[in-house]
Design a protein around this motif. Structure first.
Motif, PDB file in Angstrom:
ATOM      1  N   ARG A 197       0.833  -1.197   0.000  1.00 58.57           N
ATOM      2  CA  ARG A 197       0.000   0.000   0.000  1.00 58.57           C
ATOM      3  C   ARG A 197       0.873   1.255   0.000  1.00 58.57           C
ATOM      4  NH1 ARG A 197      -3.667   3.091  -1.820  1.00 58.57           N
ATOM      5  NH2 ARG A 197      -5.045   4.141  -0.331  1.00 58.57           N
ATOM      6  N   GLY A 198       1.986   1.215   0.722  1.00 58.65           N
ATOM      7  CA  GLY A 198       2.903   2.348   0.736  1.00 58.65           C
ATOM      8  C   GLY A 198       3.492   2.609  -0.631  1.00 58.65           C
ATOM      9  N   ARG A 199       3.832   1.538  -1.349  1.00 58.46           N
ATOM     10  CA  ARG A 199       4.385   1.704  -2.698  1.00 58.46           C
ATOM     11  C   ARG A 199       3.333   2.241  -3.661  1.00 58.46           C
ATOM     12  NH1 ARG A 199       7.042  -2.960  -0.864  1.00 58.46           N
ATOM     13  NH2 ARG A 199       5.513  -4.373  -1.816  1.00 58.46           N
ATOM     14  N   ASP A 200       2.074   1.814  -3.470  1.00 53.09           N
ATOM     15  CA  ASP A 200       0.997   2.344  -4.306  1.00 53.09           C
ATOM     16  C   ASP A 200       0.823   3.849  -4.079  1.00 53.09           C
ATOM     17  OD1 ASP A 200       0.514  -0.149  -5.360  1.00 53.09           O
ATOM     18  OD2 ASP A 200      -1.155  -0.610  -3.992  1.00 53.09           O
ATOM     19  N   LEU A 201       0.851   4.252  -2.814  1.00 50.12           N
ATOM     20  CA  LEU A 201       0.729   5.676  -2.502  1.00 50.12           C
ATOM     21  C   LEU A 201       1.906   6.454  -3.095  1.00 50.12           C
ATOM     22  CD1 LEU A 201      -0.403   5.539   1.246  1.00 50.12           C
ATOM     23  CD2 LEU A 201      -1.805   6.194  -0.728  1.00 50.12           C
ATOM     24  N   PHE A 202       3.083   5.851  -3.004  1.00 48.27           N
ATOM     25  CA  PHE A 202       4.269   6.526  -3.536  1.00 48.27           C
ATOM     26  C   PHE A 202       4.154   6.707  -5.044  1.00 48.27           C
ATOM     27  CE2 PHE A 202       8.885   6.603  -4.675  1.00 48.27           C
ATOM     28  CZ  PHE A 202       9.182   7.786  -4.025  1.00 48.27           C
ATOM     29  N   ALA A 203       3.640   5.720  -5.723  1.00 52.61           N
ATOM     30  CA  ALA A 203       3.442   5.826  -7.168  1.00 52.61           C
ATOM     31  C   ALA A 203       2.507   6.986  -7.493  1.00 52.61           C
ATOM     32  CB  ALA A 203       2.882   4.518  -7.725  1.00 52.61           C
ATOM     33  N   GLY A 204       1.477   7.165  -6.655  1.00 49.28           N
ATOM     34  CA  GLY A 204       0.570   8.292  -6.856  1.00 49.28           C
ATOM     35  C   GLY A 204       1.274   9.622  -6.675  1.00 49.28           C
ATOM     36  N   LEU A 205       2.139   9.710  -5.671  1.00 45.74           N
ATOM     37  CA  LEU A 205       2.906  10.938  -5.447  1.00 45.74           C
ATOM     38  C   LEU A 205       3.865  11.207  -6.602  1.00 45.74           C
ATOM     39  CD1 LEU A 205       3.817  10.469  -1.660  1.00 45.74           C
ATOM     40  CD2 LEU A 205       2.049  11.978  -2.596  1.00 45.74           C
ATOM     41  N   VAL A 206       4.525  10.162  -7.071  1.00 46.07           N
ATOM     42  CA  VAL A 206       5.483  10.303  -8.169  1.00 46.07           C
ATOM     43  C   VAL A 206       4.795  10.820  -9.423  1.00 46.07           C
ATOM     44  CG1 VAL A 206       6.911   8.963  -9.781  1.00 46.07           C
ATOM     45  CG2 VAL A 206       7.154   8.644  -7.310  1.00 46.07           C
ATOM     46  N   GLY A 207       3.555  10.420  -9.636  1.00 45.19           N
ATOM     47  CA  GLY A 207       2.824  10.884 -10.806  1.00 45.19           C
ATOM     48  C   GLY A 207       2.638  12.385 -10.851  1.00 45.19           C
ATOM     49  N   LYS A 208       2.731  13.033  -9.697  1.00 47.90           N
ATOM     50  CA  LYS A 208       2.557  14.487  -9.625  1.00 47.90           C
ATOM     51  C   LYS A 208       3.866  15.238  -9.385  1.00 47.90           C
ATOM     52  CE  LYS A 208      -2.151  14.044  -7.800  1.00 47.90           C
ATOM     53  NZ  LYS A 208      -2.835  14.610  -8.980  1.00 47.90           N
ATOM     54  N   ALA A 209       4.981  14.505  -9.322  1.00 46.66           N
ATOM     55  CA  ALA A 209       6.265  15.122  -8.974  1.00 46.66           C
ATOM     56  C   ALA A 209       7.073  15.470 -10.217  1.00 46.66           C
ATOM     57  CB  ALA A 209       7.074  14.178  -8.080  1.00 46.66           C
ATOM     58  N   ASP A 210       7.970  16.423 -10.038  1.00 46.31           N
ATOM     59  CA  ASP A 210       8.929  16.777 -11.081  1.00 46.31           C
ATOM     60  C   ASP A 210      10.297  16.171 -10.812  1.00 46.31           C
ATOM     61  OD1 ASP A 210       7.405  18.901 -12.717  1.00 46.31           O
ATOM     62  OD2 ASP A 210       7.168  19.607 -10.659  1.00 46.31           O
ATOM     63  N   VAL A 211      10.657  16.058  -9.535  1.00 46.19           N
ATOM     64  CA  VAL A 211      11.996  15.609  -9.145  1.00 46.19           C
ATOM     65  C   VAL A 211      11.870  14.651  -7.974  1.00 46.19           C
ATOM     66  CG1 VAL A 211      14.269  16.316  -8.268  1.00 46.19           C
ATOM     67  CG2 VAL A 211      13.031  17.810  -9.861  1.00 46.19           C
ATOM     68  N   LEU A 212      12.671  13.601  -7.991  1.00 47.93           N
ATOM     69  CA  LEU A 212      12.831  12.732  -6.824  1.00 47.93           C
ATOM     70  C   LEU A 212      14.305  12.735  -6.437  1.00 47.93           C
ATOM     71  CD1 LEU A 212      11.297   9.377  -5.941  1.00 47.93           C
ATOM     72  CD2 LEU A 212      13.784   9.525  -6.008  1.00 47.93           C
ATOM     73  N   VAL A 213      14.591  12.957  -5.166  1.00 49.93           N
ATOM     74  CA  VAL A 213      15.960  12.964  -4.648  1.00 49.93           C
ATOM     75  C   VAL A 213      16.119  11.813  -3.672  1.00 49.93           C
ATOM     76  CG1 VAL A 213      17.655  14.228  -3.261  1.00 49.93           C
ATOM     77  CG2 VAL A 213      16.219  15.461  -4.911  1.00 49.93           C
ATOM     78  N   GLU A 214      17.159  11.015  -3.862  1.00 51.56           N
ATOM     79  CA  GLU A 214      17.415   9.924  -2.906  1.00 51.56           C
ATOM     80  C   GLU A 214      18.909   9.672  -2.804  1.00 51.56           C
ATOM     81  OE1 GLU A 214      18.582   6.688  -3.478  1.00 51.56           O
ATOM     82  OE2 GLU A 214      18.493   6.467  -5.655  1.00 51.56           O
ATOM     83  N   ASN A 215      19.347   9.289  -1.607  1.00 45.70           N
ATOM     84  CA  ASN A 215      20.744   8.887  -1.443  1.00 45.70           C
ATOM     85  C   ASN A 215      20.852   7.602  -0.632  1.00 45.70           C
ATOM     86  OD1 ASN A 215      19.952  10.690   0.766  1.00 45.70           O
ATOM     87  ND2 ASN A 215      22.073  10.616   1.468  1.00 45.70           N
ATOM     88  N   TYR A 216      19.982   6.661  -0.984  1.00 41.94           N
ATOM     89  CA  TYR A 216      20.093   5.311  -0.445  1.00 41.94           C
ATOM     90  C   TYR A 216      21.263   4.587  -1.121  1.00 41.94           C
ATOM     91  CZ  TYR A 216      15.618   5.494   2.022  1.00 41.94           C
ATOM     92  OH  TYR A 216      14.607   5.804   2.893  1.00 41.94           O
ATOM     93  N   ALA A 217      21.675   3.467  -0.535  1.00 49.85           N
ATOM     94  CA  ALA A 217      22.703   2.648  -1.177  1.00 49.85           C
ATOM     95  C   ALA A 217      22.178   2.144  -2.511  1.00 49.85           C
ATOM     96  CB  ALA A 217      23.073   1.478  -0.263  1.00 49.85           C
ATOM     97  N   PRO A 218      23.071   1.948  -3.494  1.00 51.20           N
ATOM     98  CA  PRO A 218      22.624   1.481  -4.811  1.00 51.20           C
ATOM     99  C   PRO A 218      21.795   0.205  -4.712  1.00 51.20           C
ATOM    100  CG  PRO A 218      24.921   2.136  -4.902  1.00 51.20           C
ATOM    101  CD  PRO A 218      24.524   2.162  -3.453  1.00 51.20           C
ATOM    102  N   GLY A 219      20.680   0.187  -5.413  1.00 57.72           N
ATOM    103  CA  GLY A 219      19.849  -1.008  -5.483  1.00 57.72           C
ATOM    104  C   GLY A 219      18.753  -1.096  -4.451  1.00 57.72           C
ATOM    105  N   VAL A 220      18.806  -0.288  -3.393  1.00 54.75           N
ATOM    106  CA  VAL A 220      17.806  -0.386  -2.326  1.00 54.75           C
ATOM    107  C   VAL A 220      16.407  -0.102  -2.859  1.00 54.75           C
ATOM    108  CG1 VAL A 220      16.965   0.665  -0.187  1.00 54.75           C
ATOM    109  CG2 VAL A 220      19.385   0.081  -0.425  1.00 54.75           C
ATOM    110  N   LEU A 221      16.236   1.013  -3.554  1.00 55.58           N
ATOM    111  CA  LEU A 221      14.908   1.366  -4.054  1.00 55.58           C
ATOM    112  C   LEU A 221      14.482   0.459  -5.198  1.00 55.58           C
ATOM    113  CD1 LEU A 221      14.892   5.259  -3.814  1.00 55.58           C
ATOM    114  CD2 LEU A 221      14.101   3.557  -2.179  1.00 55.58           C
ATOM    115  N   ASP A 222      15.441  -0.060  -5.961  1.00 53.94           N
ATOM    116  CA  ASP A 222      15.097  -1.045  -6.999  1.00 53.94           C
ATOM    117  C   ASP A 222      14.497  -2.292  -6.364  1.00 53.94           C
ATOM    118  OD1 ASP A 222      15.980   0.328  -9.384  1.00 53.94           O
ATOM    119  OD2 ASP A 222      18.028   0.013  -8.674  1.00 53.94           O
TER     120      ASP A 222
END
Length: 401
Positions: A80-105
């Protein structure tokens, strides 16, 4: 939060998954340029917020780097959290992240997935060593990057151990370059209409800072040069050092011959003009110890203020070595608005920085307090995803927010 409209990033929506320093500083620069930055944290908070609970200086960085942002919580480990995030991303211009490589994948919200959801999205990834290469998965913090990037090897005295540079230079240089990458991609998108993946590796961002030291390495034909303390990194300029004063220390540097001539005048040492040890920069470098002794013999008999007034009058590059309390109260930066007293809800009256990037003719973005954990859940989820307050409360109870 009142938003200035005459700002370069007005209307740009940024989702900030940044943590600690590197990612949050990049998004802080965006917020101070007028972007609408939404800080997205796990339900228990990002690492800087957790550090702040420990105390001993950890609270101010969290406050300092997250002003002018709104804060929400989201558990990306839930479907459900990932679904909500997808909704937020649909309205965003930029996403900033500094997780270790592959974490968000691995969570299913990496670049390839989000680009399909929103082809206009600029996906900004900050890491220690990059998204590719043999060192990609090495754990990276500012200290470890300083070690592996060579910064520690050139910091310290010749007879002492390698030292880390005092400030977190790798994190912040990485953040500055990430901001630059996002701005470049936003410009490209204004032409193509398509976003792209932007990445910055801390190790690569700090390499150019070693220019003088690398020059010395090449000049010694590959022999590892010693640490040089406060002298010029390439041992190519003299005087170039920090010298004792009656009440502390001063930094003095002579880049061109006029500086040395002017310093002689400030010291009232006309006898040095024809001294064969000091007549050219090359000779002064060959006689480093003698050069430093002459300068410190003069500085050690005067206060920092006396030295600075004389060197300023004679146009010699110099500065007193100031402590942090002096810097925080610096009249110059306060007069320019870079530093500002602010009444923070948690910390009380503190000094906070603005952005060092000055674009003349645009509105100044006034400081707004950094958000409490999940402070703007109702507001953001309501505005962006049409969720009601009851919906938000239920998601919180279910561990999604």
């Amino acid at each position: 939060m009142t938003r200035a409209t005459n700002t370069p990033l007005s209307g740009i929506n940024v989702l900030d998954l940044g943590q600690i320093y590197q990612g949050p500083y990049a998004s802080f620069l965006m917020a101070k340029a007028g972007a609408n930055v939404i800080k997205v944290e796990p339900p228990n908070g990002e690492p800087s917020r957790l550090r702040a609970k420990v105390g001993r200086g950890a609270s101010l960085p969290m406050v300092m780097l997250n002003t002018n942002k709104r804060g929400i919580t989201l558990n990306l480990k839930t479907s459900r959290g990932r679904d909500l995030f997808a909704g937020l991303v649909g309205k965003a211009d930029v996403l900033v992240e500094n997780y270790a490589p592959g974490v968000l994948d691995r969570l299913g919200v990496g670049w390839s997935v989000l680009h399909e959801i929103n082809p206009r999205l600029i996906y900004a990834s900050a890491t220690g060593y990059g998204l590719s290469g043999p060192d990609r998965d090495n754990l990276a913090m500012d200290l470890t990057v300083q070690a592996v990037a060579g910064i520690m090897s050139v910091t310290g005295t010749p007879d002492g151990p390698p030292l880390r540079a005092g400030p977190s230079i790798c994190d912040f240089l990485g953040g500055v370059h990430l901001f630059a990458g996002v701005m470049t991609a936003l410009y490209e998108r204004s032409i193509t209409g398509v976003g792209r993946l932007v990445e910055v590796a801390m190790e690569e961002a700090v390499y150019p800072t070693l220019a003088s030291n690398l020059g010395l390495l090449y000049n010694t034909q590959g022999e590892i040069p010693p640490r040089v303390g406060n002298r010029h990194g390439g041992l190519a300029l003299a005087p170039y050092n920090v010298y004792a004063a009656l009440d502390g220390f001063v930094a003095i540097i002579c880049v061109v011959e006029d500086h040395w001539t002017n310093l002689i005048a400030a010291m009232r040492r006309d006898d040095l003009r024809n001294d064969p040890r000091f007549m050219t920069n090359k000779l002064r470098v060959s006689n480093l110890a003698d050069t430093d002794n002459v300068v410190e013999d003069w500085t050690s008999k005067r206060t920092r203020t006396e030295i600075f007034e004389l060197t300023r009058k004679h146009r010699v590059p110099s500065a007193p070595v100031r402590d942090l309390k002096e810097v925080v109260n610096d009249p110059h930066m306060h007069a320019r608005g870079m530093l500002e007293w602010f009444d923070d809800p948690d910390l009380g009256r503190v000094v906070l920085p603005s952005t060092p990037i000055r674009l003349h003719g645009v509105d100044r973005v006034p400081i707004a307090a950094s958000p409490l954990l999940g402070q703007h859940n109702d507001e953001v989820y309501g505005q962006w995803l049409d969720l009601s307050a009851d919906d938000v409360a239920r998601l919180r109870d279910e561990g999604v927010l």
